[in-house]
Scaffold this motif. Sequence first.
Motif: not given
Length: 337
Positions: A1-4, A137, A177, A180, A182, A184
């Motif tokens: 999962m991308a960090i947004t 996230g 990380e 995954g 997401g 920060s």
Amino acid sequence: MAITLKPLRDQVIVVTGATSGNGLATVEAAVHRGAAVVATARNETALEALRARLSADGGRIAVCAADVSDMAAVERVTAVAVAAFGGFDSWVNNAATGTYGTLDQVPIADHRRVFDVNYFGMLHGSLVAARHLRGRGGAIVNIGSILSDRAIVEQGPYGATKHAVQALTDTLRMELEREGAGISVTLIKPGAIDTPFPEHARNFMDQPPRLPPPLYAPSVVADAVLFACETPRRTLYAGGGGLLASLLSRAAPRVSGRIMELVGTFAQQKPGDPGDPARRDNLYDPRVDALRGTQNVHARTSSSALQVQKLHPAVVMLGVVGAGIVVALGRPKDARR
């Protein structure tokens, strides 16, 4: 999962140690910028006063009295956030305590108490925050110190916890990380900040403690924290003085250590300026809280070094490498062997 990460105005932010110093500055700045806040601290009276003041101005704020050294108490913070706002998007681990005195002067029980709050309190908050944010996230922002990079005399337990906080934050980031998640994970490293810390810390020195200059206002730390809530960063230094001290420590640890040995104790003591007696020694129980200390000091209200770090995450690394090259080139040949 991308960090947004969401814009601040769309976030709910949990802040520990919220009634004093950097935590209080962060709460006020977050609410001013439109975020909802869950403020937590041991001082229930101060929490209720903070909620009343910010709510009266239209701020969205919920409070939860909790000692972060107690995992069950930290878990209650999540319940408050869910009940008030449906959850949270960022968690700021700010609560901390400390002592002044040599390692031998500070009783072992007090060493442990500093670790219970500064390390285990951050561990508790990080674990609780990660459980909530997985799959959703968000950001976890930990408040370390320039003492995460180097030690200073008379603050051994505090410095040891901040070294541990560095390792905890790095480990947490890698684990999240790898899966995954997401999330920060940022470590903020303030230099000397004009907060009630010298008054709140338990003091074993023969003079009242103070923070060595240059000092910065708590708003500088709040600026770094809120930037990290919106923008993924590994590390941010709050205050150019602290950044320079860390660079020197990495580039020339022996020189840096000698400087601390020679001037450390003197720099932390200011005869005749004990501060507010009502704030002294909150190691085990809350005392009077405030945004800034009562000692007569000058504190800078902005940090050019912080603003530069916001531009690109490689700035600090370039500074470390550059400082190392300068020191290496300046050493005599015999010293390089």
